[in-house]
Design a protein around this motif. Sequence first.
Motif, short mmCIF file in Angstrom:
data_model
loop_
_atom_site.label_atom_id
_atom_site.label_comp_id
_atom_site.label_asym_id
_atom_site.label_seq_id
_atom_site.Cartn_x
_atom_site.Cartn_y
_atom_site.Cartn_z
N GLY A 165 -6.92 3.22 -11.92
CA GLY A 165 -5.75 2.53 -12.08
C GLY A 165 -4.60 3.09 -12.60
O GLY A 165 -3.31 2.39 -13.14
N ALA A 166 -4.36 4.55 -12.52
CA ALA A 166 -3.27 5.31 -12.52
C ALA A 166 -2.19 5.00 -11.73
O ALA A 166 -0.84 4.92 -12.08
CB ALA A 166 -3.66 6.77 -12.59
N ILE A 167 -2.48 4.50 -10.76
CA ILE A 167 -1.57 4.03 -9.61
C ILE A 167 -2.41 2.46 -9.18
O ILE A 167 -3.36 2.62 -8.58
CB ILE A 167 -1.29 4.69 -8.37
CG1 ILE A 167 -1.06 6.14 -8.62
CG2 ILE A 167 -0.53 4.03 -7.34
CD1 ILE A 167 0.31 6.26 -9.29
N PRO A 168 -1.57 1.60 -9.57
CA PRO A 168 -2.10 0.15 -9.25
C PRO A 168 -2.48 -0.23 -7.98
O PRO A 168 -1.71 0.32 -7.04
CB PRO A 168 -1.06 -0.80 -9.93
CG PRO A 168 -0.25 0.07 -10.85
CD PRO A 168 -0.16 1.43 -10.31
N ALA A 169 -3.56 -0.67 -7.62
CA ALA A 169 -4.19 -0.82 -6.30
C ALA A 169 -3.21 -1.76 -5.67
O ALA A 169 -3.01 -1.65 -4.28
CB ALA A 169 -5.36 -1.46 -6.26
N ASP A 170 -2.47 -3.01 -6.34
CA ASP A 170 -1.54 -3.56 -5.47
C ASP A 170 -0.29 -2.84 -5.05
O ASP A 170 0.41 -3.18 -3.68
CB ASP A 170 -1.04 -4.77 -6.61
CG ASP A 170 -2.11 -5.82 -6.91
OD1 ASP A 170 -3.01 -5.93 -6.12
OD2 ASP A 170 -2.01 -6.41 -7.84
N GLU A 171 -0.01 -1.71 -5.71
CA GLU A 171 1.28 -0.91 -5.23
C GLU A 171 0.69 0.19 -4.16
O GLU A 171 1.53 0.65 -3.54
CB GLU A 171 1.91 -0.15 -6.50
CG GLU A 171 2.37 -1.36 -7.42
CD GLU A 171 2.87 -0.69 -8.78
OE1 GLU A 171 3.00 0.45 -8.59
OE2 GLU A 171 3.22 -1.35 -9.61
N ALA A 172 -0.72 0.39 -4.13
CA ALA A 172 -1.17 1.59 -3.34
C ALA A 172 -1.88 1.15 -2.20
O ALA A 172 -2.34 2.00 -0.94
CB ALA A 172 -2.25 2.27 -4.20
N THR A 173 -1.90 -0.12 -1.65
CA THR A 173 -2.84 -0.54 -0.60
C THR A 173 -2.18 -1.35 0.23
O THR A 173 -1.05 -2.27 -0.21
CB THR A 173 -4.16 -1.10 -1.10
OG1 THR A 173 -3.78 -2.25 -1.73
CG2 THR A 173 -4.98 -0.24 -1.86
N ILE A 174 -2.64 -1.50 1.51
CA ILE A 174 -2.02 -2.66 2.47
C ILE A 174 -3.36 -3.39 2.91
O ILE A 174 -4.43 -2.89 2.88
CB ILE A 174 -1.43 -2.17 3.86
CG1 ILE A 174 -2.30 -1.38 4.70
CG2 ILE A 174 -0.01 -1.27 3.39
CD1 ILE A 174 -1.65 -0.86 5.98
N ARG A 175 -2.99 -4.56 3.27
CA ARG A 175 -4.00 -5.41 3.74
C ARG A 175 -4.08 -5.24 5.39
O ARG A 175 -3.24 -5.90 5.95
CB ARG A 175 -3.87 -7.11 3.29
CG ARG A 175 -5.02 -7.86 3.92
CD ARG A 175 -6.30 -7.51 3.18
NE ARG A 175 -6.38 -8.25 1.81
CZ ARG A 175 -7.10 -8.28 1.07
NH1 ARG A 175 -8.48 -7.94 1.22
NH2 ARG A 175 -7.19 -8.81 -0.23
N HIS A 176 -5.16 -4.72 5.84
CA HIS A 176 -5.34 -4.45 7.34
C HIS A 176 -5.83 -5.79 8.08
O HIS A 176 -6.36 -6.51 7.30
CB HIS A 176 -5.98 -3.22 7.54
CG HIS A 176 -6.08 -2.72 8.97
ND1 HIS A 176 -6.47 -3.57 10.16
CD2 HIS A 176 -5.73 -1.65 9.35
CE1 HIS A 176 -6.27 -2.78 10.95
NE2 HIS A 176 -5.80 -1.77 10.82
N GLY A 177 -5.09 -6.22 9.19
CA GLY A 177 -5.52 -7.24 9.86
C GLY A 177 -7.01 -7.04 10.30
O GLY A 177 -7.66 -5.86 10.42
N ALA A 178 -7.59 -8.23 10.99
CA ALA A 178 -8.89 -8.15 11.49
C ALA A 178 -9.01 -9.00 12.65
O ALA A 178 -7.77 -9.87 12.92
CB ALA A 178 -10.06 -8.52 10.64
#
Length: 331
Positions: free
Chosen positions: A153-166
């Motif tokens: 959580g040092a870098i919040p997941a919401d700020e660190a990820t993208i939602r890839h398509g499928a």
Amino acid sequence: MTTTVGLAVNPAAGRDIRRLTGGASVSNNYAKRRTAGCVLAGLTLVEDVDVLVMPDSSGLADRIVDDAPSELDVGFVEMSVTASGKDSRTAAEHFEANADAVVVLGGDGTTRDVAHSIGDVPVVSISTGTNNVVPTPIDGTVAGAAAGLVATGAIPADEATIRHGAIEVDVEKATGATSIRGLATVGVLDRAFIGTRAILDPEDIVGGVVSRASPAEIGLSGLAGGLVTHRPDEPGGVGFRLAREGATGTRVHGITVPGTLSEVQVADYHVLDDGEPYTFEVPRGVVSVDGEREHEVQDGLVTLRPVSDGPRLVQIESVLEQAAHEGYFRA
């Protein structure tokens, strides 16, 4: 509070026939073990991390655990080993319930298997497969450090990820209906049998749907990318159909396998909305999912739909840059 990071290393990734017929590099188990060791070293950037490693039948996971840094508590996921893609899916189910982030070493197929059941757990995907679109070719130490920063959580997941398509696939034929799920690419091939799992000849391709498209990518997403660019986190996808039996269309160059620049003629392509169907009537053929031939079809209807509920992929460089900006690396 202890943080848990899952580690899934596919011993079979990067060892199929495309290594012999194309220009793809070989990724043997020694190289994977070294990369996994680098991942564990990167995880020591953060404190109080436990690591759960997917077991396998080759002894690769055993060596990874034996060589792990003393700063980490590293053990195995308790599961049965089948030496198939089921292992990645089973491990992902355990990670979904018990891990704060997951690192995957493999190709598009391995990442797809993990994505089936990983839920919202952030995924760091490192390329050790063949014609990779989703996994990143990056140093394992860098990837491990990013995974640790997100997991703690040092870098919040919401700020660190993208939602890839499928891509959702429905196959209707006289013998019944089948549902399949792809990650980056699903193709329909003019082949009678699954046979070799690799896609080698562009003349076999009838068409398909991709959740991402770029001329910088290899395979079906690269062919679609010669016509239109579609980001992996952009809703929808691209459907296309190649010209068949002497018909003409838009000429497109694409890298179908490493070392091979092919020219195809696209009869039709369409940017699809999220959930919009793109169909193929298939008298005889095979459905290919993320570069691997998976399902034979005879006298069937294949419906492909891009969807926006794929895995959350960690943007490694962005995570480390943000951590540096916040002073995380200053002694």
